[in-house]
Design an enzyme around this catalytic site. Structure first.
Site, PDB file in Angstrom:
ATOM      1  CB  SER A 150      -0.887  -0.027   1.251  1.00 53.19           C
ATOM      2  OG  SER A 150      -1.613   1.177   1.350  1.00 53.19           O
ATOM      3  CE  LYS A 177      -4.635   0.321   0.354  1.00 54.79           C
ATOM      4  NZ  LYS A 177      -5.470  -0.377   1.357  1.00 54.79           N
ATOM      5  CE  LYS A 208      -3.843   4.074   1.657  1.00 54.55           C
ATOM      6  NZ  LYS A 208      -5.109   3.699   2.310  1.00 54.55           N
ATOM      7  CG  ASP A 262      -7.615   2.878   0.119  1.00 49.81           C
ATOM      8  OD1 ASP A 262      -8.735   3.430   0.146  1.00 49.81           O
ATOM      9  OD2 ASP A 262      -7.107   2.324   1.118  1.00 49.81           O
ATOM     10  CD  GLU A 290      -8.934  -0.316   0.480  1.00 49.04           C
ATOM     11  OE1 GLU A 290      -7.986  -0.685  -0.250  1.00 49.04           O
ATOM     12  OE2 GLU A 290      -8.860  -0.329   1.709  1.00 49.04           O
ATOM     13  CG  ASP A 320     -10.692   0.013   4.628  1.00 49.14           C
ATOM     14  OD1 ASP A 320     -11.031  -0.368   5.761  1.00 49.14           O
ATOM     15  OD2 ASP A 320      -9.566   0.523   4.424  1.00 49.14           O
ATOM     16  CE  LYS A 362      -7.638  -1.476   6.556  1.00 42.02           C
ATOM     17  NZ  LYS A 362      -7.611   0.007   6.501  1.00 42.02           N
ATOM     18  N   GLY A 414      -4.422  -3.555   6.099  1.00 48.61           N
ATOM     19  CA  GLY A 414      -3.414  -3.242   7.113  1.00 48.61           C
ATOM     20  C   GLY A 414      -3.638  -1.860   7.679  1.00 48.61           C
TER      21      GLY A 414
END
Ligand code: OSB
Ligand code: MG
Length: 373
Positions: A138, A164, A166, A192, A217, A242, A266, A294
């Site tokens: 990530s 992933k 951001k 994400d 996400e 998420d 999570k 995570g």
């Protein structure tokens, strides 16, 4: 029978190798909240409370979680006896709303304690069966698309099986385009957004459809399902939720309303292992793939995530990077590693979470400690 006699709360500070920037905030020093439970015969269990320093991911923070454990959660657990760690979550849900990360820390420490006492791995206690878990990285928001593209190339060279990125308004289409170009397509890339968009941004998502991403996400509000369903009907990229999936009920909402096609699990966000396994089982029955998210955990939280991700329906790569991706030095022995094919091995042959705390180091890094009995 589990009779918890003592709960120790500890905050340590660990500096991330590189600052981690998401749409709602940035962190460089991770305030790591560790919990140890002890039962009447001296068995111990460890866990990590994953709440952040600021309420920018969920309403909880390290400080609210500490308060919630001390004030409501610990007294309830210290007074009760449990036949099975699966009984803890329902007891903590009775008339204590929310505070899931606080509840999860205690519940997961109890599972770890039971695994150690029975001398089995946490993964086997949870009913997992996979030997190794595929790992994704990530990546925080980068200054420019070229920097992101370089990170993509480096990550796939190391073996990572998913990347992933951001994203946020102004840091989206050109960044993803550069990432996909560097990866030779979007099939191993995901984005994400951490709630940075609204339904007004439909054109951005339509453009993203052209990249063939694995998923996007949580693009919309942090506790929304309905608007995500509206968006999912208009785009092809699968939406993964998420932040919104805080319970089995919210996972049902997602499936019944069509708010997404993939779930990021999570355990901290859901309140521990028992509710995480309930969401895992429900998603399996509904044909919804899940993966383990995570929260910039130390090696303790990572151990719990690896054990959970050994369950069969965690079919997509998890945000389970090795220790060295986050820290100069982790607080567990051995540190978490990823092989050159991008897998982390589940420590089946070691009792409990499969790693030991570096206690001297933890003691040296401790900023705050409290013992509840
Ligand atoms: O949205 O998944 C997220 C970290 C902090 C808060 C929210 C998120 C994240 C990550 C980190 O993406 C993933 C990791 O621990 O590697
Ligand atoms: Mg996320």
């Amino acid at each position: 029978m589990i009779r918890i006699r003592q709960i120790e709360l500890r905050e340590i500070r660990l500096r991330l190798k590189e600052p981690f920037r998401i749409s709602s905030g940035s962190s460089h020093v991770r305030r790591v909240f560790l919990v140890q439970v002890r039962d009447a015969d001296g068995s111990r269990g460890w866990a990590e409370c994953v709440a952040g320093a600021m309420p920018n991911y969920s309403p909880e923070t390290i400080d609210t979680a500490w308060w919630a454990i001390k004030t409501w959660i610990a007294p309830r657990v210290l007074e009760a006896g449990f036949e099975d760690p699966a009984q803890i979550f329902p007891v903590l849900e009775e008339n204590i709303r929310g505070h899931k990360m606080a509840k999860a820390a205690i519940e997961m420490a109890a599972w770890e304690l039971v695994a150690r006492r029975r001398e089995v791995s946490l993964a086997s206690l949870l009913g997992g069966d996979r030997k190794q878990i595929p790992v994704g990285i990530s990546m925080g928001i980068q200054p420019d698309p070229q920097s992101l593209a370089r990170k993509v190339v480096a990550a796939f060279q190391q073996g990572y099986r998913k990347f992933k990125a951001k994203i946020a308004p102004g840091h989206d289409l050109d960044f993803l385009e550069a990432a996909c170009e560097a990866a030779g397509g979007g099939s191993r890339i995901m984005a994400d957004a951490n709630n940075a968009y609204t339904l007004e941004d439909l054109e951005v998502f339509r453009a993203m459809d052209g990249f063939g991403l694995m998923m996007i996400e949580q693009p919309l509000d942090w506790d929304d399902v309905r608007q995500h369903a509206q968006l999912q009907r208009q785009i092809e990229t699968p939406i993964c939720l998420d932040e919104s999936i805080t319970s089995l009920e919210r996972a049902r909402d997602m499936v019944e309303l069509g708010g997404g096609r993939i779930v990021n699990i999570k355990p901290g966000r859901l309140g521990g292992f028992a509710p995480s396994m309930a969401v895992h089982d429900y998603c399996r029955d509904q044909g919804i793939p899940v993966w383990c998210g995570g929260m910039l955990e130390s090696g303790v939280g990572r151990a719990h995530n690896v054990a959970l991700a050994s369950l069969a329906n965690f079919s997509l790569p998890g945000d389970l990077s090795p220790s060295s991706r986050y820290w100069e030095k982790d607080i567990v022995i051995p540190e978490w590693e990823m092989d050159s094919e991008g897998f982390v091995a589940v420590p089946w042959d070691r009792p409990g979470m499969g790693v030991e705390l570096d206690l001297d180091r933890v003691e040296n890094l401790t900023a705050k400690r409290e013992v509840l009995e």
